[in-house]
Scaffold this motif. Sequence first.
Motif, mmCIF file in Angstrom:
data_model
loop_
_atom_site.group_PDB
_atom_site.id
_atom_site.type_symbol
_atom_site.label_atom_id
_atom_site.label_comp_id
_atom_site.label_asym_id
_atom_site.label_seq_id
_atom_site.Cartn_x
_atom_site.Cartn_y
_atom_site.Cartn_z
ATOM 1 N N MET A 107 -67.988 27.691 -93.910
ATOM 2 C CA MET A 107 -68.488 28.605 -92.900
ATOM 3 C C MET A 107 -69.031 27.783 -91.728
ATOM 4 N N THR A 108 -68.636 28.183 -90.538
ATOM 5 C CA THR A 108 -68.984 27.458 -89.326
ATOM 6 C C THR A 108 -69.867 28.325 -88.439
ATOM 7 N N THR A 109 -70.853 27.701 -87.813
ATOM 8 C CA THR A 109 -71.686 28.380 -86.830
ATOM 9 C C THR A 109 -71.309 27.871 -85.448
ATOM 10 N N TYR A 110 -70.913 28.810 -84.574
ATOM 11 C CA TYR A 110 -70.499 28.497 -83.214
ATOM 12 C C TYR A 110 -71.580 28.945 -82.238
ATOM 13 N N LEU A 111 -71.976 28.077 -81.340
ATOM 14 C CA LEU A 111 -72.825 28.450 -80.216
ATOM 15 C C LEU A 111 -71.894 28.693 -79.035
ATOM 16 N N VAL A 112 -71.918 29.915 -78.510
ATOM 17 C CA VAL A 112 -71.045 30.280 -77.395
ATOM 18 C C VAL A 112 -71.911 30.481 -76.159
ATOM 19 N N SER A 113 -71.851 29.509 -75.261
ATOM 20 C CA SER A 113 -72.611 29.618 -74.013
ATOM 21 C C SER A 113 -72.080 28.613 -73.006
ATOM 22 N N ARG A 114 -72.064 29.031 -71.761
ATOM 23 C CA ARG A 114 -71.712 28.109 -70.686
ATOM 24 C C ARG A 114 -72.966 27.576 -69.999
ATOM 25 N N HIS A 115 -74.130 27.942 -70.534
ATOM 26 C CA HIS A 115 -75.411 27.577 -69.932
ATOM 27 C C HIS A 115 -76.056 26.404 -70.672
ATOM 28 N N LEU A 116 -76.256 25.310 -69.964
ATOM 29 C CA LEU A 116 -76.860 24.121 -70.547
ATOM 30 C C LEU A 116 -78.266 24.413 -71.085
ATOM 31 N N GLY A 117 -79.014 25.264 -70.390
ATOM 32 C CA GLY A 117 -80.368 25.604 -70.838
ATOM 33 C C GLY A 117 -80.368 26.256 -72.210
ATOM 34 N N ALA A 118 -79.368 27.078 -72.496
ATOM 35 C CA ALA A 118 -79.274 27.721 -73.813
ATOM 36 C C ALA A 118 -78.985 26.683 -74.897
ATOM 37 N N VAL A 119 -78.123 25.736 -74.593
ATOM 38 C CA VAL A 119 -77.810 24.667 -75.553
ATOM 39 C C VAL A 119 -79.066 23.838 -75.810
ATOM 40 N N GLU A 120 -79.758 23.473 -74.754
ATOM 41 C CA GLU A 120 -80.986 22.682 -74.900
ATOM 42 C C GLU A 120 -82.054 23.466 -75.661
ATOM 43 N N TRP A 121 -82.155 24.776 -75.410
ATOM 44 C CA TRP A 121 -83.130 25.613 -76.111
ATOM 45 C C TRP A 121 -82.823 25.649 -77.605
ATOM 46 N N MET A 122 -81.545 25.839 -77.944
ATOM 47 C CA MET A 122 -81.146 25.852 -79.361
ATOM 48 C C MET A 122 -81.564 24.555 -80.041
ATOM 49 N N ASN A 123 -81.297 23.437 -79.393
ATOM 50 C CA ASN A 123 -81.644 22.137 -79.963
ATOM 51 C C ASN A 123 -83.153 21.962 -80.070
ATOM 52 N N ALA A 124 -83.879 22.333 -79.024
ATOM 53 C CA ALA A 124 -85.334 22.184 -79.016
ATOM 54 C C ALA A 124 -86.000 23.041 -80.089
ATOM 55 N N MET A 125 -85.424 24.211 -80.355
ATOM 56 C CA MET A 125 -85.995 25.119 -81.345
ATOM 57 C C MET A 125 -85.545 24.780 -82.771
ATOM 58 N N GLY A 126 -84.633 23.824 -82.901
ATOM 59 C CA GLY A 126 -84.166 23.419 -84.221
ATOM 60 C C GLY A 126 -83.155 24.366 -84.839
ATOM 61 N N HIS A 127 -82.518 25.203 -84.011
ATOM 62 C CA HIS A 127 -81.496 26.115 -84.526
ATOM 63 C C HIS A 127 -80.197 25.345 -84.754
ATOM 64 N N HIS A 128 -79.631 25.506 -85.913
ATOM 65 C CA HIS A 128 -78.412 24.787 -86.288
ATOM 66 C C HIS A 128 -77.167 25.482 -85.748
ATOM 67 N N TYR A 129 -76.226 24.685 -85.278
ATOM 68 C CA TYR A 129 -74.881 25.147 -84.982
ATOM 69 C C TYR A 129 -73.940 23.975 -85.204
ATOM 70 N N ASP A 130 -72.715 24.293 -85.584
ATOM 71 C CA ASP A 130 -71.726 23.252 -85.868
ATOM 72 C C ASP A 130 -70.909 22.868 -84.649
ATOM 73 N N GLN A 131 -70.640 23.872 -83.803
ATOM 74 C CA GLN A 131 -69.766 23.628 -82.669
ATOM 75 C C GLN A 131 -70.222 24.436 -81.470
ATOM 76 N N HIS A 132 -70.268 23.792 -80.305
ATOM 77 C CA HIS A 132 -70.597 24.475 -79.057
ATOM 78 C C HIS A 132 -69.303 24.720 -78.296
#
Length: 97
Positions: free
Chosen positions: A1-26
């Motif tokens: 099972m894969t978790t995909y982060l779907v966003s074209r916004h760098l701030g959303a990617v940085e927020w996910m990482n800062a909050m410790g939310h796991h995803y396998d592929q952006h």
Amino acid sequence: MTTYLVSRHLGAVEWMNAMGHHYDQHITHVTDYSELKSGDTVVGSLPINMVADLNELGVKYLHLSLYIPESQRGIELTAEQLSALDAKLEAYQVKRL
């Protein structure tokens, strides 16, 4: 099972990482449902019809939820601004009637 982060916004990617939310592929867009499998998870801010498509495939959807004031709409938000706006991940299940 894969978790995909779907966003074209760098701030959303940085927020996910800062909050410790796991995803396998952006990825920036969902363009091909054939790569998604039942049991996968998609995280993002997708239109309701796409969420219904995902749910029909057995894909779990987590929405990056926040209330954006009019003064901040249409601009790129940073991870810090997303946190200040109380961004959170919320699970949604959508079914066409």
